[in-house]
Design a protein around this motif. Structure first.
Motif, short mmCIF file in Angstrom:
data_model
loop_
_atom_site.label_atom_id
_atom_site.label_comp_id
_atom_site.label_asym_id
_atom_site.label_seq_id
_atom_site.Cartn_x
_atom_site.Cartn_y
_atom_site.Cartn_z
N GLY A 167 35.64 -29.43 10.70
CA GLY A 167 34.32 -29.42 10.09
C GLY A 167 34.14 -28.36 9.02
N GLU A 168 35.23 -27.89 8.45
CA GLU A 168 35.18 -26.80 7.47
C GLU A 168 35.11 -27.32 6.05
N LEU A 169 34.66 -26.43 5.16
CA LEU A 169 34.76 -26.69 3.73
C LEU A 169 36.23 -26.62 3.33
N PRO A 170 36.63 -27.41 2.35
CA PRO A 170 38.01 -27.31 1.85
C PRO A 170 38.31 -25.91 1.31
N ASP A 171 39.56 -25.53 1.38
CA ASP A 171 39.98 -24.19 0.98
C ASP A 171 39.59 -23.84 -0.45
N ASN A 172 39.51 -24.85 -1.34
CA ASN A 172 39.23 -24.51 -2.75
C ASN A 172 37.76 -24.20 -3.02
N ILE A 173 36.82 -24.53 -2.10
CA ILE A 173 35.44 -24.09 -2.32
C ILE A 173 34.92 -23.18 -1.21
N LYS A 174 35.72 -22.97 -0.19
CA LYS A 174 35.28 -22.08 0.89
C LYS A 174 34.92 -20.69 0.37
N PRO A 175 35.73 -20.07 -0.52
CA PRO A 175 35.36 -18.74 -1.02
C PRO A 175 34.01 -18.71 -1.75
N LEU A 176 33.71 -19.76 -2.51
CA LEU A 176 32.43 -19.83 -3.21
C LEU A 176 31.27 -19.76 -2.22
N PHE A 177 31.32 -20.57 -1.18
CA PHE A 177 30.21 -20.62 -0.24
C PHE A 177 30.18 -19.40 0.67
N GLU A 178 31.33 -18.79 0.94
CA GLU A 178 31.33 -17.53 1.69
C GLU A 178 30.65 -16.43 0.89
N LYS A 179 30.93 -16.38 -0.43
CA LYS A 179 30.28 -15.37 -1.27
C LYS A 179 28.79 -15.67 -1.43
N LEU A 180 28.43 -16.95 -1.54
CA LEU A 180 27.01 -17.32 -1.65
C LEU A 180 26.23 -16.86 -0.42
N ALA A 181 26.87 -16.92 0.75
CA ALA A 181 26.19 -16.53 1.99
C ALA A 181 25.75 -15.07 1.92
N PHE A 182 26.50 -14.24 1.20
CA PHE A 182 26.18 -12.82 1.09
C PHE A 182 25.50 -12.47 -0.24
N HIS A 183 25.25 -13.48 -1.06
CA HIS A 183 24.57 -13.27 -2.34
C HIS A 183 23.13 -12.85 -2.05
N SER A 184 22.71 -11.73 -2.59
CA SER A 184 21.42 -11.16 -2.20
C SER A 184 20.21 -11.87 -2.81
N LYS A 185 20.37 -12.47 -3.95
CA LYS A 185 19.22 -13.08 -4.63
C LYS A 185 19.00 -14.51 -4.15
N PRO A 186 17.74 -14.92 -4.01
CA PRO A 186 17.47 -16.32 -3.69
C PRO A 186 17.86 -17.21 -4.88
N LEU A 187 18.15 -18.46 -4.58
CA LEU A 187 18.57 -19.41 -5.62
C LEU A 187 17.41 -20.36 -5.94
N THR A 188 16.24 -19.79 -6.18
CA THR A 188 15.04 -20.62 -6.40
C THR A 188 15.10 -21.46 -7.67
N ASN A 189 15.96 -21.12 -8.60
CA ASN A 189 16.09 -21.91 -9.83
C ASN A 189 17.14 -23.01 -9.72
N LEU A 190 17.81 -23.10 -8.58
CA LEU A 190 18.88 -24.08 -8.41
C LEU A 190 18.36 -25.35 -7.75
N ARG A 191 18.72 -26.49 -8.36
CA ARG A 191 18.48 -27.80 -7.76
C ARG A 191 19.84 -28.38 -7.44
#
Length: 147
Positions: free
Chosen positions: A61-85
């Motif tokens: 049930g994991e993210l593929p290795d090529n995008i896992k780092p992106l979402f791991e870093k997003l989890a610790f990203h301090s700013k909200p993503l209110t401008n993202l759709r």
């Protein structure tokens, strides 16, 4: 003017990349500006305003290795993503009880970061879909009609 769409792919065996490339072609034919990113870093995509994440589910049930780092870093990203759709297309196999769990992980993380989900995610069961590119293309208006 139509919004720019950043397509982010998470793929282990290439299936999600094929779907993403097909969708990118379809969107470009509809005069959208498209940026296709296979496994980007957070710096590559953090300033984009519209994401279409196309991902398979890997292992348990994991993210593929090529995008896992992106979402791991997003989890610790301090700013909200209110401008993202965003929207998500998932490829999975219903033989596994973790069917399309990568889609759930993407949705949960982006919603927790206050991004706006534009439509229901497409969860494709590759046991029953012979043409995932066509299936994704048929789903696409649910996404584009919300832009």
């Amino acid at each position: 003017m139509k919004p720019k769409i950043c397509i982010i792919t998470g793929s282990t065996l290439g299936g999600a990349e094929y779907v993403a490339e097909h969708i990118a072609d379809v969107l470009e034919q509809q005069d959208y500006e498209v940026r296709l990113e296979h496994g980007p870093s957070i710096e590559d995509v953090i300033n984009e305003k519209c994401w279409l994440v196309v991902t398979s589910t890997h292992g348990a049930g994991e993210l593929p290795d090529n995008i896992k780092p992106l979402f791991e870093k997003l989890a610790f990203h301090s700013k909200p993503l209110t401008n993202l759709r965003f929207a998500v297309i998932g490829l999975g196999n219903s033989d596994y009880d973790t069917f399309c769990h990568a889609v759930n992980k993407v949705e949960q993380l982006l919603l927790a970061k206050e991004a706006l989900q534009l439509c229901d995610s497409l969860r494709m069961d590759m046991l029953h879909i012979n043409d995932p590119e066509q299936t994704a293309e048929e789903w696409l208006p649910q996404f584009t009609n919300q832009l």
